[in-house]
Design a protein around this motif. Structure first.
Motif, short mmCIF file in Angstrom:
data_model
loop_
_atom_site.label_atom_id
_atom_site.label_comp_id
_atom_site.label_asym_id
_atom_site.label_seq_id
_atom_site.Cartn_x
_atom_site.Cartn_y
_atom_site.Cartn_z
N LYS A 503 0.82 -1.21 0.00
CA LYS A 503 0.00 0.00 0.00
C LYS A 503 0.86 1.26 0.00
CE LYS A 503 -3.45 2.48 2.76
NZ LYS A 503 -4.31 2.44 3.99
N HIS A 504 1.98 1.24 0.77
CA HIS A 504 2.79 2.43 0.95
C HIS A 504 4.11 2.39 0.18
CE1 HIS A 504 0.17 3.96 4.17
NE2 HIS A 504 0.10 2.71 4.60
N GLY A 505 4.39 1.27 -0.45
CA GLY A 505 5.62 1.13 -1.21
C GLY A 505 6.80 0.68 -0.38
N ALA A 506 6.88 1.15 0.87
CA ALA A 506 7.96 0.78 1.80
C ALA A 506 7.63 1.39 3.16
CB ALA A 506 9.31 1.29 1.29
N VAL A 507 8.45 1.08 4.14
CA VAL A 507 8.30 1.66 5.47
C VAL A 507 9.70 2.02 6.00
CG1 VAL A 507 6.22 0.33 6.01
CG2 VAL A 507 8.46 -0.58 6.65
N VAL A 508 9.72 2.77 7.10
CA VAL A 508 10.96 3.05 7.82
C VAL A 508 10.78 2.54 9.25
CG1 VAL A 508 12.50 4.85 8.70
CG2 VAL A 508 11.50 5.05 6.41
#
Length: 597
Positions: A503-508
Motif C-alpha cells: 500500500k505504501h511502497g515501503a516503510v521506515v
C-alpha cells in the motif's frame, strides 16, 4: 547535634532506623555540596560515623584500643555541625548492630554520598549481608574448607565480604590457641582495594569482627587490605583456594597493556566485572573456587562470549543463584544480578540453579530451580531455568539444534535512530514519504497496528537523498527490543503485513524494534507462523532462560533453540484457518514437548 544519650539502651530495630534515617539526611546534605568537594565531604562524614561507632564499641567492651589510622594522604574535609551531629548519632546507633549489618549500612552511606562520576569509575556497589552469607554458603558447598583456605577479595570495598570471611575462619579455629588462630587468619585472608578510604573501612570492620580473638591473643590485627589497582597485580605461583567478592560494574577503557593482558576474555568493549572475573581465574589455584556477585548479562550477551568460553573451559559453574528482585537488593542498582560459584581446572558437569528472593526483615529465601549443563560450545548463551517450573523445559529445549538461521532468517535492529534525523520526520503522508514504524505499532496482542501516539513520535519519514538506507520494502517480523522480566511477556512480535508494504511502497523502522528478516530469498517458515511461535508462552519462557537484561538482542534471538522448520507447517496451516490463540499455544507446546523435534 547528637541525639543519642546511651546507645546501649537502644533496641536493635530502633538503632537500624536511626542509622537509615541519619544516612538519608547525610545524603541530602551531600547533594548540596559542590561536586568537586563531595568526595572529601563524604569521607569526612563517614570518618565521623566510623569514629563514633568504634568509640561506642570500645566503651561497651571496656577496652581502650585506638582506631586504626587512615592514610595520611587521604583527603577528609571539615563538615558543618549538622553533619557532624548526624555522623555521631549514626555511628553510636550502628554500634548496636551486628558488624556485618553495620559495615553494610555505613558502606552504603559512603557510596551514596560519593560524586556520581567517582562512584561510576570505581563501580562501587556494596553487597547486603544476607547475600554475602549465601554466597559464602555456596562456596562451602563447592568445597571450600574454612580451616585452611587461602582467600582473596580483589575488590573488597568497605569489607562486605572480608568481615564474614574472617568470622568463618575464626569459628573454624575455636579449638586453636588464639595467637596461632589469629596468625593463621592473617596469613590466609587478603583484600585488594583501589579506594584507600574504603580500604580503611574494611580494616576497621575486620578489627571489630576479630576484636575478641585479638583480645584473647593479646595483639592487634595487622592490616589485611592492600591499597592497589587489582588489575595490575600479578598472581603468585601458589594461588588462592577461594577468590570471592562483588567486583565493580561498568564499562571501562583499558590501557593497551591491560587490554593485551585480558584479551582472552574480551570481545568488543570491556566491562569491569568481566575483567575482574578473568582476574579471579588467574589468582585461583587449580581445584580452587571462584564465588562472585555479578549482573546476569554475561550469561547471554554478545560482548561476554569470550568470557563464557573462558569460564566454560577453565572454571565451569557449580551453582548459580538468580536474585529475584531487581529493585531494592543493591542500593541504586536496577540490573538483574546473580550469585555464582565456579571450580577451576575441572570438566563441566551438571550445575545447580536456585532462585533467591528477599524477605521484609532483610533475610533471604532460596528455592531450587533445577539444573543446567553448558552448551557444547560454552561461548554460546547459557540456557538456565530461573524457576522450578522451567527446569523440564530447559532439559528438553537444550537438545534442539535449530535456530532462526535454519528457518531462513537473520536479525537486525531497525535502522532509524530518530533523534539523529529529526528534520526528516513528518506529521502527514505525502510524496516521497513512508510510514515510520515505532515500537508502539507492535501491540502486546501480537498484532501490527500502525500508530505514532507517544511523545515526539511522528507517523511519517521523508528520507533525503543520502537517507534511503533506512527504507525497508520487504515483509519481516518485528519484535520489541526492550522489555523487562516483570512484564507478562518478554517477546512481543508481529508480522509486518505484505499488504501494508504494498500500500505504501515501503516503510521506515525505528531502532527500538528488531527486524527478523529473510536471509536470502524465501524463508522456510512463513513470517506469520514465525510471529506466532515467538509470541507463544513456551518460547517466551525459553527466552527468559537465556536473557539476562532488559534488552532483547539480535544475538540472543539468533541463539534461541527452535523446533525443526518443517514442523512449523502445522502452525502455518492453523494461521491460515485463523485458529484461536489457545489452539496456537497448544500447537507450539506440542512442538517443544518432543525435546528433539
Amino acid at each position: 547535634m547528637n541525639l543519642i544519650k546511651d546507645a546501649r539502651a537502644i533496641p536493635e530495630a530502633l538503632a537500624r532506623a536511626i542509622v537509615a534515617n541519619g544516612s538519608s539526611i547525610a545524603r541530602k546534605l551531600a547533594s548540596s555540596v559542590e561536586d568537586e568537594e563531595r568526595l572529601g565531604f563524604a569521607r569526612a562524614v563517614v570518618f565521623g560515623v566510623v569514629s563514633a561507632y568504634w568509640k561506642e564499641l570500645q566503651t561497651v567492651s571496656g577496652r581502650d584500643w585506638p582506631l586504626c589510622e587512615l592514610q595520611a594522604d587521604v583527603g577528609v574535609s571539615s563538615v558543618p555541625s549538622e553533619a557532624e551531629g548526624q555522623a555521631e548519632s549514626i555511628g553510636r546507633a550502628a554500634a548496636r548492630l551486628d558488624v556485618l549489618d553495620a559495615s553494610y549500612m555505613i558502606g552504603v552511606l559512603y557510596t551514596g554520598m560519593m560524586p556520581a562520576r567517582y562512584r561510576a569509575r570505581l563501580g562501587a556497589y556494596y553487597t547486603p549481608p544476607a547475600l554475602c552469607e549465601r554466597l559464602l554458603d555456596m562456596a562451602t558447598e563447592a568445597g571450600v574448607d574454612w580451616r585452611s583456605a587461602r582467600v582473596l577479595d580483589p575488590a573488597c570495598g568497605g569489607g562486605a565480604f572480608l568481615a564474614p570471611l574472617a568470622r568463618r575462619m575464626a569459628e573454624s579455629q575455636k579449638a586453636t590457641c588464639p595467637k596461632i588462630a589469629l596468625k593463621n587468619i592473617r596469613h590466609r585472608l587478603n583484600g585488594f582495594e583501589r579506594d584507600p578510604f574504603a580500604a580503611w573501612m574494611s580494616q576497621v570492620f575486620l578489627d571489630v569482627t576479630l576484636e575478641d580473638l585479638c583480645s584473647e591473643a593479646g595483639v592487634r590485627l595487622q592490616s589485611l587490605v592492600q591499597v592497589c589497582d587489582s588489575l595490575e597485580q600479578v598472581p603468585t605461583s601458589e594461588g588462592f583456594d577461594l577468590v570471592v567478592g562483588n567486583p565493580p560494574y561498568g564499562r571501562i577503557k583499558l590501557s593497551p597493556e591491560l587490554r593485551k593482558k585480558f584479551r582472552r576474555s574480551l570481545y568488543g568493549h570491556a566491562n569491569l566485572y568481566g575483567v575482574f572475573t578473568d582476574l579471579a581465574l588467574r589468582f585461583t589455584r587449580s581445584g580452587g573456587v571462584i564465588a562472585c556477585v555479578t549482573p546476569t548479562s554475561f550469561l547471554a550477551g554478545k560482548y561476554f562470549k569470550a568470557l563464557r568460553g573462558l569460564l566454560g573451559r577453565e572454571a565451569p559453574p557449580v551453582s548459580i543463584d538468580f536474585i529475584g528482585e531487581r529493585k531494592g537488593v543493591f542500593t541504586d542498582v536496577l540490573q538483574e544480578a546473580l550469585l555464582a560459584t565456579y571450580r577451576c581446572g575441572v570438566d563441566p558437569g551438571v550445575g545447580r540453579v536456585h532462585y533467591t528472593s528477599g524477605r521484609p526483615d532483610g533475610s533471604i529465601k532460596t528455592t531450587s530451580a533445577g539444573a543446567f549443563k553448558l552448551p557444547e560450545n560454552p561461548d554460546q548463551p547459557w540456557l538456565m531455568p530461573r524457576t522450578e517450573a522451567q527446569d523440564a523445559l530447559v532439559s528438553k529445549t537444550s537438545k534442539l539444534p535449530y535456530r532462526l538461521a535454519d528457518y531462513g532468517y537473520t536479525v537486525s535492529t531497525g535502522p532509524l535512530v530518530w533523534n539523529r534525523h529529526k528534520p526528516s520526520l513528518r506529521n502527514r503522508p505525502g510524496k516521497g514519504r513512508y510510514p515510520l514504524v515505532w515500537a508502539e505499532s507492535v501491540r502486546s496482542e501480537g498484532v501490527f497496528e500502525f500508530r505514532a501516539e507517544k511523545r515526539n513520535h511522528k507517523p511519517y519519514f521523508e528520507p533525503k537523498a543520502d537517507e534511503n538506507w533506512v527504507v525497508t520494502d520487504f515483509p519481516c517480523v518485528l519484535l520489541q527490543r526492550t522489555t523487562a522480566k516483570e512484564q507478562c511477556r518478554r517477546l512481543i512480535a508481529a508480522e509486518l503485513p505484505t499488504a501494508f508494504i504494498e500500500k505504501h511502497g515501503a516503510v521506515v523502522i525505528e531502532n527500538h524494534l528488531n527486524m527478523i528478516k529473510p536471509l536470502d530469498g524465501a524463508p522456510r517458515v512463513a513470517p506469520a507462523a514465525l510471529a506466532v511461535l515467538l509470541n507463544s508462552n513456551v518460547v517466551d519462557q525459553v527466552f527468559r532462560c537465556i536473557n539476562g537484561s532488559v534488552a532483547v538482542s539480535a544475538y540472543e534471538l539468533e541463539a534461541l533453540p527452535l523446533p525443526p522448520p518443517g514442523d512449523l507447517k502445522r502452525i502455518e496451516h492453523l494461521v491460515k484457518k485463523r485458529a484461536t490463540r489457545e489452539t496456537l499455544e497448544r500447537a507450539v507446546e506440542r512442538l517443544y514437548s518432543n525435546g528433539t523435534g
